[in-house]
Design a protein around this motif. Structure first.
Motif, PDB file in Angstrom:
ATOM      1  N   ASP A  41      19.804   0.698  -3.925  1.00 51.71           N
ATOM      2  CA  ASP A  41      19.762   1.132  -2.529  1.00 51.71           C
ATOM      3  C   ASP A  41      19.161   2.522  -2.378  1.00 51.71           C
ATOM      4  O   ASP A  41      19.377   3.172  -1.359  1.00 51.71           O
ATOM      5  CB  ASP A  41      21.172   1.122  -1.934  1.00 51.71           C
ATOM      6  N   ALA A  42      18.409   2.973  -3.381  1.00 52.93           N
ATOM      7  CA  ALA A  42      17.868   4.336  -3.353  1.00 52.93           C
ATOM      8  C   ALA A  42      16.371   4.320  -3.643  1.00 52.93           C
ATOM      9  O   ALA A  42      15.930   4.655  -4.738  1.00 52.93           O
ATOM     10  CB  ALA A  42      18.600   5.215  -4.363  1.00 52.93           C
ATOM     11  N   PRO A  43      15.556   3.955  -2.636  1.00 51.91           N
ATOM     12  CA  PRO A  43      14.103   3.944  -2.846  1.00 51.91           C
ATOM     13  C   PRO A  43      13.523   5.355  -2.850  1.00 51.91           C
ATOM     14  O   PRO A  43      13.932   6.209  -2.073  1.00 51.91           O
ATOM     15  CB  PRO A  43      13.591   3.152  -1.632  1.00 51.91           C
ATOM     16  N   ASP A  44      12.583   5.581  -3.730  1.00 50.29           N
ATOM     17  CA  ASP A  44      11.845   6.845  -3.782  1.00 50.29           C
ATOM     18  C   ASP A  44      10.388   6.500  -3.503  1.00 50.29           C
ATOM     19  O   ASP A  44       9.593   6.300  -4.414  1.00 50.29           O
ATOM     20  CB  ASP A  44      12.021   7.500  -5.151  1.00 50.29           C
ATOM     21  N   MET A  45      10.063   6.405  -2.237  1.00 48.53           N
ATOM     22  CA  MET A  45       8.758   5.926  -1.801  1.00 48.53           C
ATOM     23  C   MET A  45       7.727   7.030  -1.928  1.00 48.53           C
ATOM     24  O   MET A  45       7.881   8.104  -1.361  1.00 48.53           O
ATOM     25  CB  MET A  45       8.852   5.426  -0.365  1.00 48.53           C
ATOM     26  N   GLN A  46       6.648   6.729  -2.652  1.00 47.60           N
ATOM     27  CA  GLN A  46       5.603   7.721  -2.910  1.00 47.60           C
ATOM     28  C   GLN A  46       4.472   7.531  -1.906  1.00 47.60           C
ATOM     29  O   GLN A  46       3.500   6.823  -2.168  1.00 47.60           O
ATOM     30  CB  GLN A  46       5.096   7.573  -4.346  1.00 47.60           C
ATOM     31  N   ASN A  47       4.605   8.120  -0.725  1.00 42.86           N
ATOM     32  CA  ASN A  47       3.548   7.963   0.277  1.00 42.86           C
ATOM     33  C   ASN A  47       2.590   9.146   0.294  1.00 42.86           C
ATOM     34  O   ASN A  47       1.933   9.393   1.300  1.00 42.86           O
ATOM     35  CB  ASN A  47       4.145   7.716   1.673  1.00 42.86           C
ATOM     36  N   VAL A  48       2.523   9.848  -0.819  1.00 42.94           N
ATOM     37  CA  VAL A  48       1.455  10.815  -1.063  1.00 42.94           C
ATOM     38  C   VAL A  48       0.617  10.244  -2.191  1.00 42.94           C
ATOM     39  O   VAL A  48       1.147   9.849  -3.232  1.00 42.94           O
ATOM     40  CB  VAL A  48       2.006  12.204  -1.453  1.00 42.94           C
ATOM     41  N   GLY A  49      -0.682  10.159  -2.007  1.00 40.41           N
ATOM     42  CA  GLY A  49      -1.549   9.548  -3.004  1.00 40.41           C
ATOM     43  C   GLY A  49      -2.632   8.752  -2.317  1.00 40.41           C
ATOM     44  O   GLY A  49      -3.207   9.184  -1.328  1.00 40.41           O
ATOM     45  N   GLU A  50      -2.901   7.541  -2.824  1.00 42.47           N
ATOM     46  CA  GLU A  50      -3.926   6.704  -2.232  1.00 42.47           C
ATOM     47  C   GLU A  50      -3.732   5.263  -2.661  1.00 42.47           C
ATOM     48  O   GLU A  50      -3.030   4.972  -3.629  1.00 42.47           O
ATOM     49  CB  GLU A  50      -5.327   7.199  -2.611  1.00 42.47           C
ATOM     50  N   GLY A  51      -4.342   4.354  -1.934  1.00 45.10           N
ATOM     51  CA  GLY A  51      -4.217   2.941  -2.251  1.00 45.10           C
ATOM     52  C   GLY A  51      -4.868   2.086  -1.178  1.00 45.10           C
ATOM     53  O   GLY A  51      -5.481   2.585  -0.224  1.00 45.10           O
ATOM     54  N   ASN A  52      -4.723   0.789  -1.317  1.00 42.96           N
ATOM     55  CA  ASN A  52      -5.320  -0.136  -0.360  1.00 42.96           C
ATOM     56  C   ASN A  52      -4.555  -0.130   0.959  1.00 42.96           C
ATOM     57  O   ASN A  52      -3.338   0.092   0.990  1.00 42.96           O
ATOM     58  CB  ASN A  52      -5.350  -1.550  -0.926  1.00 42.96           C
ATOM     59  N   ALA A  53      -5.270  -0.385   2.021  1.00 44.52           N
ATOM     60  CA  ALA A  53      -4.672  -0.537   3.346  1.00 44.52           C
ATOM     61  C   ALA A  53      -5.414  -1.657   4.067  1.00 44.52           C
ATOM     62  O   ALA A  53      -6.624  -1.850   3.869  1.00 44.52           O
ATOM     63  CB  ALA A  53      -4.764   0.762   4.145  1.00 44.52           C
ATOM     64  N   ASP A  54      -4.681  -2.413   4.883  1.00 43.48           N
ATOM     65  CA  ASP A  54      -5.274  -3.505   5.647  1.00 43.48           C
ATOM     66  C   ASP A  54      -4.965  -3.303   7.116  1.00 43.48           C
ATOM     67  O   ASP A  54      -3.824  -2.985   7.484  1.00 43.48           O
ATOM     68  CB  ASP A  54      -4.740  -4.851   5.151  1.00 43.48           C
ATOM     69  N   PHE A  55      -5.983  -3.496   7.951  1.00 44.06           N
ATOM     70  CA  PHE A  55      -5.881  -3.188   9.367  1.00 44.06           C
ATOM     71  C   PHE A  55      -6.042  -4.461  10.192  1.00 44.06           C
ATOM     72  O   PHE A  55      -6.958  -5.263   9.942  1.00 44.06           O
ATOM     73  CB  PHE A  55      -6.950  -2.170   9.766  1.00 44.06           C
ATOM     74  N   PHE A  56      -5.167  -4.625  11.177  1.00 44.44           N
ATOM     75  CA  PHE A  56      -5.191  -5.787  12.053  1.00 44.44           C
ATOM     76  C   PHE A  56      -5.243  -5.305  13.495  1.00 44.44           C
ATOM     77  O   PHE A  56      -4.358  -4.574  13.949  1.00 44.44           O
ATOM     78  CB  PHE A  56      -3.956  -6.649  11.816  1.00 44.44           C
TER      79      PHE A  56
END
Length: 375
Positions: free
Chosen positions: A307-322
């Protein structure tokens, strides 16, 4: 609005072997898209236009008692932690989030529960709820907006301690943390429980009061997105998007987003019972919560505990747009904690969104329980 019967028909057709219907496309988060992101700076805000929705501010109806950019002319967003228990429908559905500009859906438990973070900027209602706790990944989202942060406590594992991160980032010093379980530094009543609703999903926050707390000389980070009024014509068809988080609570957090051409937006349905999908809507008014833009942002997420996520939203990666029933495969990049997340199209330039509300699904790409498909 697209009727529930139409959604049921879509689900049946999607699962049937019908030659006339194309197979759903499953997004590969590891696909090498060969996108080289361009170096971009901060987009200047355009006078009279919302930087978060692209709407003309003068065209926005402002209810009595509301704050926000359209009401007062001041840009200083609030990022608010909203309950998504059981998928956020029926008796635990939120209220007054219809006024939020941006929704973030992020992992909460490894097994597939999620939390919603709502960014309010154009309009800040007198109250909104239900307010729930924070994780460190949510604080990292706050940091790129450098806005006020509204929540009810948070994760306190040693490696993912929300208080420690808020202190390290100087959020306490800026008086921008509104924590319902902490002493009220701002003065006045900022939270209350709606006793008609069961605990823990009954806390509401007085957002319009919170909007007046930051000093007049305080400023939030400039975070204008690019917008284009013209419908998207590139990419492929995407009238239906399916987001699978796992089987937590019988798959209550799995969702289907259906595009409605007449309303030019995606309606969101929760799929704990795929044969009887539940429309995502506000509890007190029954208003559907719809999205003009849907962004799938593939991120890396480690779990200190289940129950303890450490989300790494600094960086880069794929993204999909709708947008307007179309799909574009792209990329995202955020250089550091102080930088904004930039979303790129296939050509490596920053992509333009459609004016309206945006849903950003930050899905942890390494978790085999997760998948996103569209058709």
């Amino acid at each position: 609005m697209k009727k529930l019967l139409c959604v049921l028909l879509c689900l049946i057709l999607a699962s049937a072997s019908v030659a006339a219907v194309a197979d759903p496309v499953t997004i590969d988060p590891y696909e090498n898209r060969g996108i080289t992101p361009a170096d971009v700076g901060v987009n200047p805000r355009i006078d009279g236009v919302s930087p978060t929705t692209g709407r003309v501010l003068a065209d926005i109806e402002v209810p009595d008692g509301f704050a926000g950019l359209a009401a007062t002319g001041r840009y200083f967003p609030l990022l608010v932690q909203i309950s998504n228990s059981g998928g956020g429908i029926n008796k635990v559905a939120p209220w007054n989030v219809i006024y939020a500009d941006v929704f973030y859906e992020t992992p909460l438990y490894r097994e597939g529960t999620t939390r919603i973070s709502c960014l309010f900027s154009d309009l800040m209602p007198t109250i909104a709820g239900p307010i729930r706790s924070a994780r460190v990944g949510h604080i990292r989202i706050r940091e790129e907006w450098d806005c006020a942060f509204v929540h009810w406590g948070g994760q306190e594992y040693e490696e993912t301690n929300y208080r420690a991160l808020l202190r390290e980032l100087g959020v306490f010093d800026k008086n921008l943390d509104f924590d319902g379980i902490a002493p009220n530094r701002a003065g006045g009543k900022l939270f209350e429980r709606d006793e008609r609703i069961a605990v823990p999903n009954n806390v509401q926050a007085f957002l319009s009061r919170m909007a007046s707390v930051p000093a007049e000389d305080q400023t939030a980070a400039e975070h204008a997105w690019l917008f284009a009024d013209e419908p998207l014509t590139d990419g492929d068809d995407a009238l239906s998007i399916r987001v699978t988080w796992g089987e937590a609570e019988g798959g209550a957090y799995n969702s289907l987003l259906e595009y409605d051409e007449d309303d030019d937006c995606y309606y969101r349905y929760l799929l704990s019972d795929p044969k009887n999908p539940d429309l995502y809507k506000e509890r007190k008014t029954g208003t559907p919560i719809t999205f003009t833009n849907v962004i799938i942002q593939d991120t890396d997420c480690n779990y200190v505990a289940f129950d303890a996520p450490d989300m790494q939203n600094v960086g880069e990666g794929n993204a999909d747009f709708f947008m307007n029933g179309r799909h574009i495969a792209g990329y995202w990049k955020r250089a550091d904690m102080e930088s904004r997340t930039v979303f790129y199209g296939p050509d490596g330039n920053e992509i333009s969104l459609r004016p309206g509300r945006t849903l950003i699904v930050m899905i942890d790409e390494k978790n085999e329980l997760r998948s996103v498909s569209y058709e």
